[in-house]
Design a protein around this motif. Structure first.
Motif, PDB file in Angstrom:
ATOM      1  N   THR A 264      47.540  41.702  60.493  1.00 48.25           N
ATOM      2  CA  THR A 264      47.444  42.157  59.109  1.00 48.25           C
ATOM      3  C   THR A 264      46.065  42.745  58.823  1.00 48.25           C
ATOM      4  O   THR A 264      45.042  42.216  59.278  1.00 48.25           O
ATOM      5  N   PHE A 265      46.036  43.831  58.081  1.00 49.95           N
ATOM      6  CA  PHE A 265      44.772  44.391  57.595  1.00 49.95           C
ATOM      7  C   PHE A 265      44.427  43.723  56.271  1.00 49.95           C
ATOM      8  O   PHE A 265      45.268  43.647  55.366  1.00 49.95           O
ATOM      9  N   ILE A 266      43.209  43.212  56.144  1.00 54.47           N
ATOM     10  CA  ILE A 266      42.782  42.507  54.936  1.00 54.47           C
ATOM     11  C   ILE A 266      41.865  43.402  54.117  1.00 54.47           C
ATOM     12  O   ILE A 266      40.868  43.928  54.633  1.00 54.47           O
ATOM     13  N   GLU A 267      42.210  43.560  52.854  1.00 52.28           N
ATOM     14  CA  GLU A 267      41.411  44.368  51.935  1.00 52.28           C
ATOM     15  C   GLU A 267      40.923  43.476  50.789  1.00 52.28           C
ATOM     16  O   GLU A 267      41.723  42.816  50.130  1.00 52.28           O
ATOM     17  N   VAL A 268      39.634  43.449  50.560  1.00 52.39           N
ATOM     18  CA  VAL A 268      39.038  42.640  49.493  1.00 52.39           C
ATOM     19  C   VAL A 268      38.337  43.563  48.506  1.00 52.39           C
ATOM     20  O   VAL A 268      37.543  44.432  48.904  1.00 52.39           O
ATOM     21  N   ASN A 269      38.627  43.383  47.231  1.00 52.16           N
ATOM     22  CA  ASN A 269      37.967  44.135  46.166  1.00 52.16           C
ATOM     23  C   ASN A 269      37.314  43.162  45.187  1.00 52.16           C
ATOM     24  O   ASN A 269      37.995  42.308  44.610  1.00 52.16           O
ATOM     25  N   VAL A 270      36.007  43.273  45.031  1.00 56.62           N
ATOM     26  CA  VAL A 270      35.259  42.444  44.088  1.00 56.62           C
ATOM     27  C   VAL A 270      34.877  43.298  42.898  1.00 56.62           C
ATOM     28  O   VAL A 270      34.282  44.377  43.056  1.00 56.62           O
ATOM     29  N   ARG A 271      35.209  42.816  41.711  1.00 56.47           N
ATOM     30  CA  ARG A 271      34.923  43.559  40.488  1.00 56.47           C
ATOM     31  C   ARG A 271      33.949  42.771  39.626  1.00 56.47           C
ATOM     32  O   ARG A 271      34.172  41.573  39.377  1.00 56.47           O
ATOM     33  N   PRO A 272      32.880  43.391  39.150  1.00 53.90           N
ATOM     34  CA  PRO A 272      31.912  42.682  38.305  1.00 53.90           C
ATOM     35  C   PRO A 272      32.470  42.428  36.920  1.00 53.90           C
ATOM     36  O   PRO A 272      33.467  43.038  36.506  1.00 53.90           O
ATOM     37  N   ALA A 273      31.838  41.531  36.185  1.00 54.30           N
ATOM     38  CA  ALA A 273      32.288  41.225  34.830  1.00 54.30           C
ATOM     39  C   ALA A 273      32.081  42.410  33.891  1.00 54.30           C
ATOM     40  O   ALA A 273      32.869  42.630  32.960  1.00 54.30           O
TER      41      ALA A 273
ATOM     42  N   ILE B  50      43.285  41.185  48.471  1.00 53.38           N
ATOM     43  CA  ILE B  50      42.632  40.097  47.736  1.00 53.38           C
ATOM     44  C   ILE B  50      41.712  40.731  46.699  1.00 53.38           C
ATOM     45  O   ILE B  50      40.775  41.453  47.051  1.00 53.38           O
ATOM     46  N   ALA B  51      41.994  40.486  45.436  1.00 58.10           N
ATOM     47  CA  ALA B  51      41.161  41.002  44.346  1.00 58.10           C
ATOM     48  C   ALA B  51      40.395  39.845  43.722  1.00 58.10           C
ATOM     49  O   ALA B  51      40.984  38.810  43.388  1.00 58.10           O
ATOM     50  N   VAL B  52      39.108  40.017  43.567  1.00 57.87           N
ATOM     51  CA  VAL B  52      38.239  38.981  43.008  1.00 57.87           C
ATOM     52  C   VAL B  52      37.544  39.544  41.772  1.00 57.87           C
ATOM     53  O   VAL B  52      36.783  40.513  41.868  1.00 57.87           O
ATOM     54  N   GLN B  53      37.826  38.945  40.618  1.00 60.21           N
ATOM     55  CA  GLN B  53      37.264  39.399  39.349  1.00 60.21           C
ATOM     56  C   GLN B  53      36.259  38.373  38.842  1.00 60.21           C
ATOM     57  O   GLN B  53      36.618  37.225  38.557  1.00 60.21           O
ATOM     58  N   LEU B  54      35.004  38.783  38.732  1.00 62.84           N
ATOM     59  CA  LEU B  54      33.986  37.915  38.145  1.00 62.84           C
ATOM     60  C   LEU B  54      34.143  37.945  36.627  1.00 62.84           C
ATOM     61  O   LEU B  54      34.066  39.006  36.006  1.00 62.84           O
ATOM     62  N   VAL B  55      34.376  36.778  36.039  1.00 67.78           N
ATOM     63  CA  VAL B  55      34.581  36.685  34.595  1.00 67.78           C
ATOM     64  C   VAL B  55      33.264  36.459  33.873  1.00 67.78           C
ATOM     65  O   VAL B  55      32.944  37.125  32.890  1.00 67.78           O
ATOM     66  N   GLU B  56      32.481  35.512  34.362  1.00 66.63           N
ATOM     67  CA  GLU B  56      31.175  35.236  33.777  1.00 66.63           C
ATOM     68  C   GLU B  56      30.284  34.579  34.814  1.00 66.63           C
ATOM     69  O   GLU B  56      30.761  33.962  35.767  1.00 66.63           O
ATOM     70  N   ALA B  57      28.965  34.729  34.621  1.00 65.26           N
ATOM     71  CA  ALA B  57      28.006  34.116  35.532  1.00 65.26           C
ATOM     72  C   ALA B  57      26.681  33.962  34.805  1.00 65.26           C
ATOM     73  O   ALA B  57      26.320  34.770  33.946  1.00 65.26           O
ATOM     74  N   GLU B  58      25.966  32.901  35.154  1.00 69.20           N
ATOM     75  CA  GLU B  58      24.650  32.687  34.557  1.00 69.20           C
ATOM     76  C   GLU B  58      23.684  33.782  34.973  1.00 69.20           C
ATOM     77  O   GLU B  58      22.889  34.263  34.173  1.00 69.20           O
ATOM     78  N   ASP B  59      23.757  34.188  36.240  1.00 67.47           N
ATOM     79  CA  ASP B  59      22.910  35.255  36.772  1.00 67.47           C
ATOM     80  C   ASP B  59      23.770  36.139  37.659  1.00 67.47           C
ATOM     81  O   ASP B  59      24.144  35.755  38.764  1.00 67.47           O
ATOM     82  N   HIS B  60      24.087  37.339  37.184  1.00 62.03           N
ATOM     83  CA  HIS B  60      24.992  38.214  37.917  1.00 62.03           C
ATOM     84  C   HIS B  60      24.370  38.745  39.200  1.00 62.03           C
ATOM     85  O   HIS B  60      25.083  39.279  40.057  1.00 62.03           O
ATOM     86  N   SER B  61      23.058  38.612  39.355  1.00 61.53           N
ATOM     87  CA  SER B  61      22.395  39.093  40.561  1.00 61.53           C
ATOM     88  C   SER B  61      22.254  38.015  41.627  1.00 61.53           C
ATOM     89  O   SER B  61      21.843  38.298  42.750  1.00 61.53           O
TER      90      SER B  61
ATOM     91  N   THR C 206      23.771  36.123  44.200  1.00 55.12           N
ATOM     92  CA  THR C 206      24.975  36.051  45.031  1.00 55.12           C
ATOM     93  C   THR C 206      25.181  34.662  45.624  1.00 55.12           C
ATOM     94  O   THR C 206      26.317  34.290  45.932  1.00 55.12           O
ATOM     95  N   THR C 207      24.118  33.875  45.780  1.00 57.25           N
ATOM     96  CA  THR C 207      24.281  32.529  46.334  1.00 57.25           C
ATOM     97  C   THR C 207      25.040  31.618  45.375  1.00 57.25           C
ATOM     98  O   THR C 207      25.642  30.633  45.802  1.00 57.25           O
ATOM     99  N   ALA C 208      25.005  31.924  44.082  1.00 58.05           N
ATOM    100  CA  ALA C 208      25.775  31.152  43.107  1.00 58.05           C
ATOM    101  C   ALA C 208      27.184  31.707  42.944  1.00 58.05           C
ATOM    102  O   ALA C 208      28.136  30.956  42.716  1.00 58.05           O
ATOM    103  N   ILE C 209      27.333  33.021  43.099  1.00 59.28           N
ATOM    104  CA  ILE C 209      28.627  33.667  42.890  1.00 59.28           C
ATOM    105  C   ILE C 209      29.532  33.552  44.113  1.00 59.28           C
ATOM    106  O   ILE C 209      30.741  33.313  43.994  1.00 59.28           O
ATOM    107  N   LEU C 210      28.967  33.702  45.313  1.00 51.57           N
ATOM    108  CA  LEU C 210      29.769  33.766  46.534  1.00 51.57           C
ATOM    109  C   LEU C 210      30.668  32.550  46.743  1.00 51.57           C
ATOM    110  O   LEU C 210      31.868  32.729  47.025  1.00 51.57           O
ATOM    111  N   PRO C 211      30.181  31.292  46.649  1.00 54.53           N
ATOM    112  CA  PRO C 211      31.097  30.164  46.889  1.00 54.53           C
ATOM    113  C   PRO C 211      32.221  30.082  45.879  1.00 54.53           C
ATOM    114  O   PRO C 211      33.336  29.658  46.221  1.00 54.53           O
ATOM    115  N   VAL C 212      31.974  30.494  44.641  1.00 54.78           N
ATOM    116  CA  VAL C 212      33.032  30.488  43.627  1.00 54.78           C
ATOM    117  C   VAL C 212      34.088  31.532  43.989  1.00 54.78           C
ATOM    118  O   VAL C 212      35.301  31.285  43.867  1.00 54.78           O
ATOM    119  N   CYS C 213      33.640  32.695  44.467  1.00 57.88           N
ATOM    120  CA  CYS C 213      34.582  33.727  44.912  1.00 57.88           C
ATOM    121  C   CYS C 213      35.411  33.242  46.091  1.00 57.88           C
ATOM    122  O   CYS C 213      36.634  33.464  46.143  1.00 57.88           O
TER     123      CYS C 213
END
Length: 220
Positions: free
Chosen positions: A46-55, A90-101, A103-110
């Motif tokens: 299978t080919f895996i496609e991931v799309n991450v979208r910012p808030a 796989i689509a990943v939508q960031l809804v909210e974050a304390e610091d959008h920059s 990535t160490t806080a955002i990545l595990p949640v994603c």
């Protein structure tokens, strides 16, 4: 830090989930296996496609980097040979974050949201992945000497690590061990010394709830 998760939040997706850790919330969806474009077709898997979208706004370099990290963490655990010549989106939508920059806080949640969405979709998996961030040597101002995103598969095996900051081999080993306790699925291991709820506890609970709902037909 409050941790919460839920499954099947997007009825039109094959699988979906939300994951919240502190002030960071992510929604992930999975669709597939489906028809793949000829340029992406792989003859044996299978080919895996991931799309991450910012808030807010459109994705940029940071989102492309997150996509690459998510693929590298999840693809070894997806049984891709079960559906060759197909696409898994796989689509990943960031809804909210304390610091959008940060990535160490955002990545595990994603990663946790995407894994739960894969489970909700019934995607063939070799193991469940659970991720967290470990901060080492935190001072009074809340600054740390290093940050480590670590993820674990079945049996507490560390299968992914992304680190920033200054640290030595012993400190990295300590980060891996602290992350293992935070992500443990085993009921005998998933509560730390403070008795707080861990990421492993939350993930296990939502999976058990899904299994219970899926098996309810037997009671009819």
């Amino acid at each position: 830090m409050a941790i919460a998760a839920s499954l099947t939040v997007l009825p039109r997706a094959d699988g979906s989930a939300t994951f919240k850790s502190g002030l960071t919330t992510v929604i992930a969806s999975v669709n597939g296996p489906m028809e793949v474009k000829s340029r992406d077709e792989l003859p044996d898997k299978t080919f895996i496609e991931v799309n991450v979208r910012p808030a807010i706004g459109v994705g940029g370099t940071r989102e492309r980097a997150l996509e690459s990290l998510i693929v590298s963490a999840l693809s070894p655990l997806i049984l891709r040979t079960h559906h060759p010549r197909t696409l898994l989106q796989i689509a990943v939508q960031l809804v909210e974050a304390e610091d959008h920059s940060d990535t160490t806080a955002i990545l595990p949640v994603c990663l946790n949201a995407a894994m739960l969405a894969l489970i909700d979709a019934g995607t063939p998996l070799a193991s469940v992945l659970i991720a967290t961030t470990v901060f080492l040597n935190v001072d009074k101002e809340g600054n740390s000497s290093s940050k480590h995103v670590v993820a674990y598969a079945k049996g507490g095996r560390c299968v992914f690590a992304e680190s920033t900051g200054s640290f030595d081999e012993a400190e990295f080993a300590r980060a891996v061990e602290e992350g293992r306790r935070e992500c443990a699925l085993d009921a005998r291991e998933d509560v730390d010394m403070d008795g707080k709820e861990t990421v492993g506890m939350v993930v296990r609970r939502v999976i058990e709830k899904k299994v219970e709902a899926d098996m309810r037909w037997k009671e009819l």
